[in-house]
Design an enzyme around this catalytic site. Structure first.
Site, PDB file in Angstrom:
ATOM      1  N   ARG A 224       0.851  -1.188   0.000  1.00 45.75           N
ATOM      2  CA  ARG A 224       0.000   0.000   0.000  1.00 45.75           C
ATOM      3  C   ARG A 224       0.890   1.243   0.000  1.00 45.75           C
ATOM      4  O   ARG A 224       1.928   1.267   0.686  1.00 45.75           O
ATOM      5  CB  ARG A 224      -0.889   0.045   1.240  1.00 45.75           C
ATOM      6  CG  ARG A 224      -2.088  -0.889   1.190  1.00 45.75           C
ATOM      7  CD  ARG A 224      -3.127  -0.448   0.158  1.00 45.75           C
ATOM      8  NE  ARG A 224      -4.273  -1.319   0.074  1.00 45.75           N
ATOM      9  CZ  ARG A 224      -4.386  -2.353  -0.783  1.00 45.75           C
ATOM     10  NH1 ARG A 224      -3.411  -2.633  -1.631  1.00 45.75           N
ATOM     11  NH2 ARG A 224      -5.490  -3.071  -0.798  1.00 45.75           N
ATOM     12  N   HIS A 272      -0.701  -0.202  -9.814  1.00 48.34           N
ATOM     13  CA  HIS A 272      -1.451  -1.122  -8.939  1.00 48.34           C
ATOM     14  C   HIS A 272      -1.991  -2.312  -9.752  1.00 48.34           C
ATOM     15  O   HIS A 272      -3.190  -2.614  -9.731  1.00 48.34           O
ATOM     16  CB  HIS A 272      -2.601  -0.394  -8.233  1.00 48.34           C
ATOM     17  CG  HIS A 272      -3.094  -1.128  -7.007  1.00 48.34           C
ATOM     18  ND1 HIS A 272      -3.532  -0.507  -5.873  1.00 48.34           N
ATOM     19  CD2 HIS A 272      -3.224  -2.461  -6.753  1.00 48.34           C
ATOM     20  CE1 HIS A 272      -3.913  -1.400  -4.974  1.00 48.34           C
ATOM     21  NE2 HIS A 272      -3.735  -2.601  -5.491  1.00 48.34           N
TER      22      HIS A 272
HETATM   23  P1  NDP Z   1      -2.157 -11.510   4.858  1.00 43.97           P
HETATM   24  O1  NDP Z   1      -3.112 -10.947   5.841  1.00 43.97           O
HETATM   25  O2  NDP Z   1      -2.312 -12.920   4.441  1.00 43.97           O
HETATM   26  O3  NDP Z   1      -0.657 -11.347   5.375  1.00 43.97           O
HETATM   27  C1  NDP Z   1      -0.236 -10.219   6.059  1.00 43.97           C
HETATM   28  C2  NDP Z   1       1.124 -10.515   6.650  1.00 43.97           C
HETATM   29  O4  NDP Z   1       1.618  -9.310   7.239  1.00 43.97           O
HETATM   30  C3  NDP Z   1       1.072 -11.566   7.757  1.00 43.97           C
HETATM   31  O5  NDP Z   1       2.204 -12.393   7.696  1.00 43.97           O
HETATM   32  C4  NDP Z   1       1.099 -10.721   9.037  1.00 43.97           C
HETATM   33  O6  NDP Z   1       1.674 -11.377  10.155  1.00 43.97           O
HETATM   34  C5  NDP Z   1       2.010  -9.601   8.585  1.00 43.97           C
HETATM   35  N1  NDP Z   1       1.828  -8.411   9.435  1.00 43.97           N
HETATM   36  C6  NDP Z   1       0.712  -7.690   9.626  1.00 43.97           C
HETATM   37  N2  NDP Z   1       0.936  -6.687  10.496  1.00 43.97           N
HETATM   38  C7  NDP Z   1       2.231  -6.808  10.869  1.00 43.97           C
HETATM   39  C8  NDP Z   1       3.060  -6.099  11.757  1.00 43.97           C
HETATM   40  N3  NDP Z   1       2.612  -5.036  12.448  1.00 43.97           N
HETATM   41  N4  NDP Z   1       4.335  -6.506  11.903  1.00 43.97           N
HETATM   42  C9  NDP Z   1       4.806  -7.569  11.223  1.00 43.97           C
HETATM   43  N5  NDP Z   1       4.071  -8.297  10.358  1.00 43.97           N
HETATM   44  C10 NDP Z   1       2.799  -7.908  10.175  1.00 43.97           C
HETATM   45  O7  NDP Z   1      -2.235 -10.535   3.584  1.00 43.97           O
HETATM   46  P2  NDP Z   1      -1.903 -10.885   2.061  1.00 43.97           P
HETATM   47  O8  NDP Z   1      -0.602 -11.572   2.001  1.00 43.97           O
HETATM   48  O9  NDP Z   1      -3.069 -11.540   1.419  1.00 43.97           O
HETATM   49  O10 NDP Z   1      -1.809  -9.408   1.444  1.00 43.97           O
HETATM   50  C11 NDP Z   1      -0.838  -8.505   1.917  1.00 43.97           C
HETATM   51  C12 NDP Z   1      -1.095  -7.119   1.335  1.00 43.97           C
HETATM   52  O11 NDP Z   1      -0.741  -7.082  -0.045  1.00 43.97           O
HETATM   53  C13 NDP Z   1      -2.550  -6.655   1.337  1.00 43.97           C
HETATM   54  O12 NDP Z   1      -2.945  -6.205   2.607  1.00 43.97           O
HETATM   55  C14 NDP Z   1      -2.517  -5.539   0.315  1.00 43.97           C
HETATM   56  O13 NDP Z   1      -2.166  -4.323   0.964  1.00 43.97           O
HETATM   57  C15 NDP Z   1      -1.385  -5.948  -0.631  1.00 43.97           C
HETATM   58  N6  NDP Z   1      -1.901  -6.332  -1.953  1.00 43.97           N
HETATM   59  C16 NDP Z   1      -1.482  -5.621  -3.058  1.00 43.97           C
HETATM   60  C17 NDP Z   1      -1.903  -5.979  -4.313  1.00 43.97           C
HETATM   61  C18 NDP Z   1      -1.380  -5.278  -5.514  1.00 43.97           C
HETATM   62  O14 NDP Z   1      -1.852  -5.535  -6.627  1.00 43.97           O
HETATM   63  N7  NDP Z   1      -0.390  -4.424  -5.386  1.00 43.97           N
HETATM   64  C19 NDP Z   1      -2.842  -7.078  -4.534  1.00 43.97           C
HETATM   65  C20 NDP Z   1      -3.198  -7.765  -3.317  1.00 43.97           C
HETATM   66  C21 NDP Z   1      -2.749  -7.384  -2.082  1.00 43.97           C
HETATM   67  P3  NDP Z   1       0.964 -12.665  10.817  1.00 43.97           P
HETATM   68  O15 NDP Z   1       1.111 -13.765   9.793  1.00 43.97           O
HETATM   69  O16 NDP Z   1       1.749 -12.934  12.027  1.00 43.97           O
HETATM   70  O17 NDP Z   1      -0.473 -12.273  11.037  1.00 43.97           O
HETATM   71  C1  OXD Z   2      -5.351  -5.242  -3.254  1.00 41.03           C
HETATM   72  C2  OXD Z   2      -5.977  -6.062  -4.294  1.00 41.03           C
HETATM   73  O1  OXD Z   2      -5.590  -5.478  -2.069  1.00 41.03           O
HETATM   74  O2  OXD Z   2      -5.858  -5.652  -5.471  1.00 41.03           O
HETATM   75  O3  OXD Z   2      -4.570  -4.340  -3.611  1.00 41.03           O
HETATM   76  O4  OXD Z   2      -6.559  -7.105  -4.002  1.00 41.03           O
END
Ligand code: NDP
Ligand code: OXD
Length: 309
Positions: A224, A272
């Site tokens: 993000r 994005h």
């Molecule tokens: P998940 O919820 O599966 O994974 C999030 C990870 O971040 C987990 O491992 C979590 O830890 C970790 N995390 C969260 N908060 C913290 C913190 N404060 N300190 C350390 N680690 C932290 O999300 P996804 O993998 O599905 O997606 C991740 C992000 O990717 C989305 O939120 C979105 O912003 C972005 N995204 C971007 C896209 C794009 O096209 N550019 C498309 C899709 C997603 P724990 O495992 O311990 O909970």
């Molecule tokens: C995001 C998506 O979270 O595209 O960015 O799913």
């Protein structure tokens, strides 16, 4: 009773086909033609709610077609007291892993130097760099981070990951918590961000994250825009602490036309598009979540509002 599709109208037909293939009897309506408000018991949203959904008194749950839901958690057009599910989709995961692997390999194979050499008609005799000597630090080892990290391990990179809770993933050195943050980044050559945006992670890609990296490191940011402190990135590129940044996400989006990133020689901008949910694979969880919502069960990938993801 009915599902209200309130996501991007351009994708409505594809979602309708995918949902109806799995649940032919389901009544689907499309914003703004919601019909009587009290008949809507489930809503599908994406980038942002297209209007006020708080008047749907019988709404049991909200399904996001996006993986990241920080924007929906802050959307005043959505009722805050209904369960919200985020999207986990095989198509989305595969495409994010492709994006990360593409840019890690481009860095490892010195793509920017080779392209510059071609522009200068220079025959550059590069020494190969063994992937095992390249340390990739992945912030966020969730659905997307863990998949990308695992694929990078298979390609021979030295991979570290950082998450809230420590993980046991074959071949990945796992770190957690604030102590683990610096250790994860220390000496890394490539920094990948796949964290959700929360109060804890806003601004995490700043000077304090760049300083422990190896000099000339590369940032790949696909999470993000608000994770990034733009002034710190520009300073790190200027000083040579970072050599390059690949940015897929911005605050705000679209990136304003006069933004410095568009023309910065060390920055690659993508709009994005790192990963996109595919209705053909994403619909199954939506249909199952509709069933769960009606049965009063916990949703698949239900967002923990307290954690913010
Ligand atoms: P998940 O919820 O599966 O994974 C999030 C990870 O971040 C987990 O491992 C979590 O830890 C970790 N995390 C969260 N908060 C913290 C913190 N404060 N300190 C350390 N680690 C932290 O999300 P996804 O993998 O599905 O997606 C991740 C992000 O990717 C989305 O939120 C979105 O912003 C972005 N995204 C971007 C896209 C794009 O096209 N550019 C498309 C899709 C997603 P724990 O495992 O311990 O909970
Ligand atoms: C995001 C998506 O979270 O595209 O960015 O799913």
């Amino acid at each position: 009773m009915a599902i209200l599709y309130a996501d991007d109208p351009a994708d409505a037909a594809a979602w309708a086909v995918a949902i109806r293939a799995l649940a032919p009897g389901v009544e689907l309506r499309f914003w703004p033609d919601s019909g009587p408000a009290d008949e809507v018991d489930f809503a599908i949203v994406g980038g942002k709610a297209p209007g006020d959904l708080r008047g749907f008194a019988n709404l049991r749950a909200i399904q996001s077609t996006w993986a990241g839901v920080n924007h929906l958690l802050a959307d005043s057009n959505l009722p805050f007291d209904r369960p919200l599910a985020r999207m986990v989709d095989q198509g989305l995961t595969v495409s994010m892993t492709e994006f990360i692997v593409l840019h890690v390999l481009d860095s490892a194979r010195q793509g920017p130097r080779l392209r510059a050499a071609q522009r200068a008609r220079q025959w550059l005799d590069l020494d190969p760099v063994a992937p095992g000597t390249i340390v990739v630090a992945v912030l966020g080892l969730g659905t997307l981070g863990a998949d990308a990290a695992t694929r990078l391990v298979a390609l021979g990179f030295s991979v570290r990951g950082w998450s809230r809770s420590r993980k046991e993933i074959a071949g990945i050195e796992s770190f957690a918590g604030s102590d683990g943050f610096k250790a994860c980044l220390s000496g890394a050559h490539i920094l990948v961000c796949l964290l959700p945006l929360t109060d804890d992670t806003r601004g995490i890609l700043g000077a304090a994250a760049f300083a422990p990296l190896a000099r000339g490191a590369v940032l790949i940011q696909a999470a993000r825009g608000a994770h990034l402190v733009e002034a710190d990135l520009l300073a790190a590129l200027q000083s040579g602490q970072l050599s390059r940044a690949v940015l897929d996400v911005f605050a705000p989006e679209p990136l304003p036309v006069d933004h410095v990133f568009w023309r910065h020689p060390q920055v690659t901008v993508t709009p994005h598009v790192a990963a996109i949910t595919r209705p053909g694979t994403g619909a199954a969880d939506i249909v199952e979540n509709y069933r769960r919502a009606l049965a009063g069960e916990t949703l698949i990938n239900q967002v923990d509002r307290a954690k913010g993801y």
